[in-house]
Structure formats: structure tokens, C-alpha cells
Enzyme design. Structure first.
Site, PDB file in Angstrom:
ATOM      1  N   HIS A 110      43.925  57.370  50.979  1.00 12.23           N
ATOM      2  CA  HIS A 110      42.911  58.355  51.367  1.00 12.23           C
ATOM      3  C   HIS A 110      42.596  58.226  52.862  1.00 12.23           C
ATOM      4  O   HIS A 110      42.408  57.112  53.359  1.00 12.23           O
ATOM      5  CB  HIS A 110      41.619  58.156  50.572  1.00 12.23           C
ATOM      6  CG  HIS A 110      41.756  58.471  49.117  1.00 12.23           C
ATOM      7  ND1 HIS A 110      42.345  57.592  48.224  1.00 12.23           N
ATOM      8  CD2 HIS A 110      41.404  59.579  48.402  1.00 12.23           C
ATOM      9  CE1 HIS A 110      42.341  58.136  47.019  1.00 12.23           C
ATOM     10  NE2 HIS A 110      41.782  59.335  47.094  1.00 12.23           N
ATOM     11  N   ASP A 140      44.826  61.668  50.758  1.00  7.49           N
ATOM     12  CA  ASP A 140      43.965  62.691  50.163  1.00  7.49           C
ATOM     13  C   ASP A 140      42.616  62.793  50.869  1.00  7.49           C
ATOM     14  O   ASP A 140      42.144  61.841  51.505  1.00  7.49           O
ATOM     15  CB  ASP A 140      43.701  62.366  48.691  1.00  7.49           C
ATOM     16  CG  ASP A 140      44.849  62.753  47.789  1.00  7.49           C
ATOM     17  OD1 ASP A 140      45.953  63.018  48.299  1.00  7.49           O
ATOM     18  OD2 ASP A 140      44.635  62.777  46.561  1.00  7.49           O
ATOM     19  N   ASP A 141      41.991  63.956  50.686  1.00  6.89           N
ATOM     20  CA  ASP A 141      40.564  64.200  50.966  1.00  6.89           C
ATOM     21  C   ASP A 141      40.232  64.409  52.439  1.00  6.89           C
ATOM     22  O   ASP A 141      39.052  64.486  52.792  1.00  6.89           O
ATOM     23  CB  ASP A 141      39.677  63.077  50.415  1.00  6.89           C
ATOM     24  CG  ASP A 141      39.754  62.957  48.907  1.00  6.89           C
ATOM     25  OD1 ASP A 141      40.391  63.829  48.281  1.00  6.89           O
ATOM     26  OD2 ASP A 141      39.196  61.998  48.355  1.00  6.89           O
TER      27      ASP A 141
END
Length: 255
Positions: free
Chosen positions: A223, A79-80
Site C-alpha cells: 500500500h 493500493d489506495d
């Protein structure tokens, strides 16, 4: 009474001799240092192979890239990103011939379209994680639509297929988010193993969180876009090796 030695036999000249010897030694040391520096400039040491960002040590060379599904599929998700540690993640995945799903932020896709292109080129999946990571359930319908639609457009502009999945930031959703996602033909997805890697956990702790909780069909939340993602990169080889030793294959998420 002691008779002084003549100058030619060493009395007053001894300090001068010691000074000359010291000066000669210093000159030889300076010459050696200059020769060493010249050799370094002409023949610098080879750079250590590894991720091109701040991800840490060199990527290991696995003995095997076999990906057996003896116990089932698991999904590595990030993610991100895309961000500073994305290249490090990609290098590890490439070394192990592993595939992953990247839930990207539109604002970062706009800033780093080349990283999205690299993800696609390596056979990974690029999906929607909103434009700039708000709590979507706190927004109006129009704001949710903008968050998702603008990210869709950025991903396509970067050269990836239009996302078919959306992971709401913080897992925060609701009826308005459902409606807007469905209008864009996006299916909402979550995760089943949260490594909490963004909290700055040590690589060994991130790895152990995955291996302790993995089951067939596990969706692993990692992440590549946080300040602490260097530890995620360091943990990734051990995660992949541990999963495969246990008979789990790493796979893409189904749309």
C-alpha cells in the site's frame, strides 16, 4: 592581630576582579555563538537525499539495477494511492529501475493528478481500485458503475491510459460487480501475497512476508495510500533486493 591588606594588594577588589573575568568569558561565548550562527546561515548543511515526503531514510544506491528473470516474474502492486507516501515509493522504484502497478482510488487521483502523471512517466501501470474504497458487492449496479466509471475518467484526466484492470477493495466482489466491470472492459484481479503492511507492521516483517511466500508469478499486495505506508517505503529496498537475489524479476501486471 592581623593587619588588613591595602586595597591595592587585593582584599576587597578580588570579588570585583572575578566578576569582570566572568563577564569577559560570557561575552566571548556570546561572540562565538554569533559567529557560528552566521556561518550556519551562510553555509547551511546539505539536505539528506531521500523521499520528499514522510517515507523515512534516504533511498539507498543499489550496486546494480539488473533485473534477471532466472526463476520468473513477480508483480509489485500498490493500493489506495496516490497519497503522501507515493513519492517515496516512486523514488525507491526509480533507484532500482523497477516497475510496479498502482491500483488507485478515483477520489485521490482527483486530488493528486500530478502523482499519477509521475507514475506514468516512470513507466508504471495505473489501474482501477474504485472511487473511494467501498465494499462493491454491497452496492447497487448503478453505484458500482459510478465507482468504476468515475475512477476511469479521473485516471485518464490525469494523463494515464484508461485502466484495463480493477482490484475490488477488500477483494469483495460478486455477479453485479463482474457485470459492471466487464461492461467497462475491466478484468478483475486479486493478489497472492498479502503483506498486511497497512496494519503498521515493521519494515523487516513486511519484507519477510514477501520473501517467505514468493513464487513465480506472485502478485504482491502493498500500500502507498495508508497511514502506515512509510514502513512500506522503508521495506521496499529489501524486498526488491531479496527478490532479485532469488532470481525473480519485478514486472508489470498483464492486462
Amino acid at each position: 592581630m592581623t593587619t588588613p591588606l591595602p586595597a591595592a594588594q587585593g582584599g576587597p577588589r578580588r570579588p570585583a576582579l572575578r566578576r569582570h573575568l566572568a563577564e569577559l568569558g560570557a561575552a566571548l561565548l556570546a561572540l562565538a555563538a554569533m559567529l557560528a550562527f552566521t556561518s550556519y546561515v551562510r553555509h547551511p548543511p546539505a539536505a539528506e537525499a531521500g523521499p520528499a515526503d514522510e517515507a523515512g531514510p534516504a533511498v539507498p544506491r543499489p550496486a546494480s539495477t539488473a533485473n534477471p528473470c532466472l526463476r520468473g516474474r513477480v508483480m509489485l502492486t500498490f493500493d489506495d494511492g496516490p497519497d503522501a507516501h507515493t513519492r517515496g515509493v516512486l523514488e525507491v522504484l526509480r533507484a532500482y529501475d523497477a516497475r510496479a502497478t498502482f491500483f488507485v482510488l478515483g477520489v485521490k487521483v482527483r486530488a493528486h493528478p500530478e502523482l499519477v502523471a509521475a507514475e506514468v512517466a516512470d513507466g508504471h501501470q495505473v489501474e482501477n481500485h474504485s472511487w473511494d474504497h467501498p465494499h462493491l458487492a454491497d452496492l447497487s449496479a448503478a453505484e458500482v458503475r459510478t465507482q468504476l466509471a468515475d475512477t476511469q475518467a479521473a485516471v485518464v484526466a490525469a494523463g494515464a491510459p484508461a485502466p484495463t484492470l480493477v482490484r475490488p477493495p477488500f477483494g469483495n466482489s460478486g455477479p453485479v460487480v463482474h457485470t459492471q466491470a466487464e461492461a467497462l472492459r475491466l478484468r478483475e484481479v486479486r493478489w497472492s501475497i498479502d503483506t498486511n503492511d497497512w496494519r503498521g507492521r515493521a519494515p523487516a516483517d513486511i519484507r519477510d512476508a514477501v520473501l517467505a511466500g514468493v513464487r513465480p508469478g506472485s502478485v504482491i499486495l502493498l500500500h502507498d495510500g495508508s497511514r502506515e505506508s512509510g514502513n512500506t517505503v522503508r521495506a521496499l529496498p529489501g524486498i526488491i533486493e531479496g527478490l532479485r537475489e532469488r532470481g525473480f524479476c519485478t514486472a508489470l501486471m498483464r492486462s
